[in-house]
Scaffold this active site. Structure first.
Site, PDB file in Angstrom:
ATOM      1  CG  ASP A 137      -1.931  -1.108   1.204  1.00 48.17           C
ATOM      2  OD1 ASP A 137      -2.261  -1.574   0.104  1.00 48.17           O
ATOM      3  OD2 ASP A 137      -2.383  -1.514   2.287  1.00 48.17           O
ATOM      4  CE  LYS A 138      -0.109   8.578  -0.801  1.00 44.52           C
ATOM      5  NZ  LYS A 138      -1.185   9.596  -0.857  1.00 44.52           N
TER       6      LYS A 138
END
Length: 302
Positions: A137-138
């Protein structure tokens, strides 16, 4: 296709652009503001501005426009390369960096940086995701393996399917976990009540996370999680499922949490068989400074 969201009491007084950026995966706040200007977002069937304050019970409806074809650009962005040869690259991704371009994140991604670093990435995942075998994830930091040719890509994907890739994460979760070790075996799919989130659902895909407690703090626990499968948001969903959501997680955690820019999750260890030589490779990286400072803060509180 229209999407709809019914505002809860926890959404009270939140700006509509921030609300949608929080609940729509991969949507940035500036992108949402663009939709509002184009009247693609309605609240109670009326056009509103970005600074509209949400009220409990509001019905927010939006239409995501068809994505425009992306033109990938190589960008001179610093990369923390942990390992590289003619077949694979292992990088330590910083928190805040998106892995590959998508609507609202056309630039500044790991792929943009990789294209500048080298132009020999596998093409199996298409033009927009060259070399990308798996994602994190970011706002998750840590190790990611990237394929530099199609043969390497096929080998790495096969290892992921066979569950032979070793992936260990460290995370800070809410509450005190009673058991020192545990396994969460619960299928993950789209949340039937909120399509912008994942959840444990009967019709979901199999998902298995092993965890062990590393340290207890007042109100929080430091854990190591080992992935057997790799579903979207797997650790975040599974820890929420056992009532120990990640600290700082805006999507799956409580509002009252540690002051962090995203969830407290770091991919610390990665092991796999080299696609050409068959040699077992294993890498470890320490968490970023803000993560270690958070741990020290929790220790000091103890």
């Amino acid at each position: 296709m229209n999407e709809q969201y019914q505002a809860k009491d926890t959404d009270q007084s939140k700006r509509v652009d921030k609300l949608l950026a929080d609940i729509i995966e991969d949507a940035s706040r500036s992108q949402v503001q663009g939709w509002l200007k184009e009247n693609l977002v309605l609240v109670n069937d009326e056009v509103v501005k970005s600074n509209y304050k949400i009220q409990e019970g509001d019905t927010v409806t939006w239409t995501i426009p068809e994505p425009k074809p992306l033109e990938l650009k190589a960008e001179n962005i610093e990369l923390d390369v942990v390992y590289e040869d003619r077949d694979v690259i292992v990088v330590n991704k910083p928190s805040g960096m998106v892995v590959h371009p998508a609507a609202g994140h056309e630039n500044g991604t790991l792929v943009n940086a990789l294209l500048y670093h080298c132009n020999d990435l596998s093409g199996i995942n298409g033009v927009e995701r060259p070399g990308i075998v798996h994602r994190i994830d970011k706002d998750t930091s840590g190790l990611l393996m990237v394929a530099k040719n199609d043969r390497a890509h096929e080998s790495l994907v096969a290892q992921l399917m066979e569950k032979s890739v070793e992936r260990k994460y460290i995370a800070v979760v809410h509450g005190s976990i009673a058991h020192e070790y545990g396994t969460i075996d619960a299928p993950i799919g789209r949340d039937t009540k909120d399509r912008q989130r994942m959840a444990v659902v009967d019709e979901g895909r199999d998902a298995v996370t092993h965890f062990r407690v590393l340290e207890h703090f007042p109100e929080f626990t430091l854990v190591e999680c080992t992935l057997e499968t790799g579903r979207t948001h797997q650790i975040r969903v599974h820890m929420r499922y056992i009532n120990h959501p990640l600290a700082g997680d805006p999507k799956y955690g409580p509002r009252k949490t540690l002051d962090l820019n995203g969830q407290a999750l770091h991919a610390k260890s990665l092991g796999f068989e080299h696609p050409a030589t068959g040699k077992w490779l294993k890498f470890e990286v320490e968490p970023p400074e803000d993560f270690t400072e958070m741990i020290q803060y929790l220790k000091n509180r103890s």
